[in-house]
Every structure is written in structure tokens, then in C-alpha cells.
Design a protein around this motif. Structure first.
Motif, PDB file in Angstrom:
ATOM      1  N   ASP A 228       0.835  -1.213   0.000  1.00  0.00           N
ATOM      2  CA  ASP A 228       0.000   0.000   0.000  1.00  0.00           C
ATOM      3  C   ASP A 228       0.865   1.256   0.000  1.00  0.00           C
ATOM      4  O   ASP A 228       0.520   2.255  -0.653  1.00  0.00           O
ATOM      5  CB  ASP A 228      -0.932   0.005   1.210  1.00  0.00           C
TER       6      ASP A 228
ATOM      7  N   ASN B   1       2.355   1.560  -3.517  1.00  0.00           N
ATOM      8  CA  ASN B   1       1.303   2.018  -4.434  1.00  0.00           C
ATOM      9  C   ASN B   1       0.972   3.482  -4.236  1.00  0.00           C
ATOM     10  O   ASN B   1       0.787   4.232  -5.210  1.00  0.00           O
ATOM     11  CB  ASN B   1       0.044   1.169  -4.258  1.00  0.00           C
ATOM     12  N   SER B   2       0.903   3.909  -2.985  1.00  0.00           N
ATOM     13  CA  SER B   2       0.543   5.297  -2.709  1.00  0.00           C
ATOM     14  C   SER B   2       1.632   6.253  -3.187  1.00  0.00           C
ATOM     15  O   SER B   2       1.349   7.400  -3.534  1.00  0.00           O
ATOM     16  CB  SER B   2       0.286   5.502  -1.211  1.00  0.00           C
TER      17      SER B   2
ATOM     18  N   ASP C  48       5.760   2.059 -10.322  1.00  0.00           N
ATOM     19  CA  ASP C  48       5.253   0.951 -11.133  1.00  0.00           C
ATOM     20  C   ASP C  48       5.721  -0.367 -10.518  1.00  0.00           C
ATOM     21  O   ASP C  48       6.897  -0.522 -10.178  1.00  0.00           O
ATOM     22  CB  ASP C  48       5.775   1.047 -12.564  1.00  0.00           C
ATOM     23  N   ILE C  49       4.792  -1.313 -10.386  1.00  0.00           N
ATOM     24  CA  ILE C  49       5.100  -2.596  -9.761  1.00  0.00           C
ATOM     25  C   ILE C  49       5.040  -3.710 -10.795  1.00  0.00           C
ATOM     26  O   ILE C  49       4.063  -3.826 -11.542  1.00  0.00           O
ATOM     27  CB  ILE C  49       4.134  -2.887  -8.601  1.00  0.00           C
TER      28      ILE C  49
END
Length: 289
Positions: free
Chosen positions: A53, A56-57, A61-62
Motif C-alpha cells: 500500500d 502504491n501510494s 510501477d510494480i
């Protein structure tokens, strides 16, 4: 091909590889894998999701790595490969249970068209947790139970033609060959010339190098180091002085904040403290700017 380049540990994290915990990780033989006690799957997943999280916040890019269901340590993708500005290097793990992970890193890089500069071969051993960029042209490598001189020599051969200096430093015996003591167990880079270190286990030659290069080193709390199994030192930089660390180690957190850092924390009591891997280990950065 995606953008690549990761010859520092602190600039803006644009792209990163992650690997979620295996659905049956809690069933791992804790003695065989050297985990600190039995694991709870729900807590493992919760710790990981809380960490993701934060990533992402931030907006990185994952890229998700897929590995075999019995490779429990693959949740820590920092170790089986190393990223440079010119492509990836496939490493060779010192922990035998982790050796198969490198094939999955190679396969992922081929699938997403990232060039591979080479692989650590034969009896040469290098793990990513022992590799630390202190500047764009200097890679320092910890030599201990997970990384050996032959592996360091092979890294030198691969990187010398790009003008990159590879310097090896001996790590202490500490808790012995079964435990995970990487170079990054005693140092994290927070900004261009700022590091968090644990002096009692720090290589003296590397300390002199950092001083010569103008680094300021913050000394982590001994209480936090011991209670975290060294994981209070494992700090991931999302950008300069914008950091992620495991929650609960308040002396270290205050030290970082006192140096002007923003510190994001997550509960890593199950996934990190018990399984010997922190927020840096949970990532393989592939692009920083």
C-alpha cells in the motif's frame, strides 16, 4: 523494454519488482528456512499488503515476479539479481534453498526485454543484500557467508568495462553461517551522502571509504538493532530522505526524522522480523531517477 537504471539506493523509485508471500509460506519448516518461530499466513499477507500500500501510494510501477510455490524466500526479490544502468546481472545465492530463484529472475527479465549483462557462475556466490551502490560508479560488496571473493571478482569483470569500481569488504561472523547477515544488515543509504549504520558490526575499511567520500552516518539504536534482529537498519528509500521502515523501532525512527527524513512505517512483525528480510529485501528496484 522498460526504463532501467539503478546505480544508487536513494533516488526516485519509478519501477520495482515484488513477489507476494506464497500461499503456504506459514507451513515452511522454520528450522530449515531459518525463520524465527512459526508463521501465521494471515499475518504474513497482512504485513505484505500494508507494505505494498505504501509503494502504491507513492506511485511506483510494480512488476510482479512469479516463482515456485515452495520458494518461500522469493518474497524477498532483492537478492537473486542486481540491476545496473546497462541491464541486469543474475546472481548466485549463498543460501542453498534460494538458488532456484535466479532462474525466475532471468525468465522475467527476458519476458520484459531487459538485457542481461551476465550471471555469477560456478562456485562464485553473490546475494543482492550484500551489494550497495555508494555512488553511480562505486559498488561495494559485503563478503561473508552469502557472498564470496570469487563472486565479487566476477562482478568486477562484468562491470569494469563500464567504469564501475567493485570493492569488497569482509563481514563479521556475528551469528554464524545459518543466519542472514548481509552488508545491508548494517547500512542503508538514505540520500546522496547520508547513511544509517550499525557501527559495532560495520567493516572498518568501508567506514573509512564513506568518510573519505563525505558521508554523514547516523548510528542506529543498539536496542532497536537487537530487538529487530537487525531489521531496523533495513530502510527502503522511495526518494531522497523519503523512507520506509518496519514499525515499532522508535529510537531509529526519531533519529531518521531528526535528520530531516520522512518515515513511513508498516507492521512487519511476521513477514520481516521472523523471516529475516526488511522493506529493501521485499523489492528489486529496476529504475530510479
Amino acid at each position: 523494454m522498460p526504463n532501467i537504471g539503478c546505480q544508487n539506493m536513494y533516488s526516485d523509485l519509478k519501477s520495482v519488482i515484488i513477489c507476494p508471500p506464497k500461499p503456504n509460506m506459514a507451513k515452511a519448516d522454520t528450522n530449515e528456512w531459518h525463520y524465527d518461530g512459526s508463521l501465521n499466513q494471515e499475518k504474513l499477507n497482512s504485513n505484505f499488503n500494508e507494505f505494498i500500500d505504501i509503494i502504491n501510494s507513492y506511485g511506483s510501477d510494480i512488476i510482479t515476479l512469479k516463482t515456485s510455490e515452495d520458494l518461500y524466500d522469493s518474497v524477498f526479490p532483492h537478492d537473486p539479481s542486481l540491476m545496473t544502468d546497462y541491464g541486469a546481472i543474475i546472481l548466485n545465492m549463498g543460501k542453498k534453498l534460494r538458488v532456484p530463484e535466479t532462474d525466475f529472475h532471468k525468465k522475467l527479465y527476458e519476458e520484459i526485454n531487459i538485457p542481461i549483462l551476465g550471471s555469477i557462475q560456478s562456485s562464485g556466490k553473490v546475494e543482492g543484500g550484500d551489494c550497495l551502490w555508494i555512488d553511480k560508479k562505486t559498488l561495494v560488496v559485503g563478503k561473508g557467508f552469502r557472498t564470496n571473493q570469487e563472486g565479487i571478482d566476477q562482478l568486477h569483470e562484468m562491470l569494469n568495462s563500464y567504469g564501475i569500481e567493485v570493492l569488497g569488504y569482509d563481514l563479521p561472523y556475528y551469528l554464524g553461517p545459518s543466519a542472514c547477515l548481509h552488508l545491508m544488515s548494517v547500512i542503508s543509504i538514505l540520500d546522496e551522502k547520508l547513511a544509517l549504520v550499525y557501527k559495532k558490526l560495520f567493516p572498518s575499511g568501508l567506514w573509512k571509504l564513506l568518510m573519505d567520500r563525505g558521508f554523514k552516518c547516523l548510528s542506529a539504536s543498539e536496542k532497536d538493532f537487537k530487538s529487530s534482529n537487525g531489521l531496523c537498519l533495513n530502510v527502503l528509500a522511495l526518494s531522497p530522505r523519503n523512507l520506509v521502515m518496519v514499525d515499532g523501532f522508535y529510537d531509529t525512527k526519531r533519529l531518521l526524522e531528526g535528520a530531516g527524513c520522512i518515515v513511513h512505517t508498516f507492521n512487519g512483525s511476521e513477514l520481516c522480523i521472523k523471516a529475516e528480510g526488511g522493506p529493501t529485501c521485499l523489492t528489486r528496484p529496476i529504475y530510479r531517477v
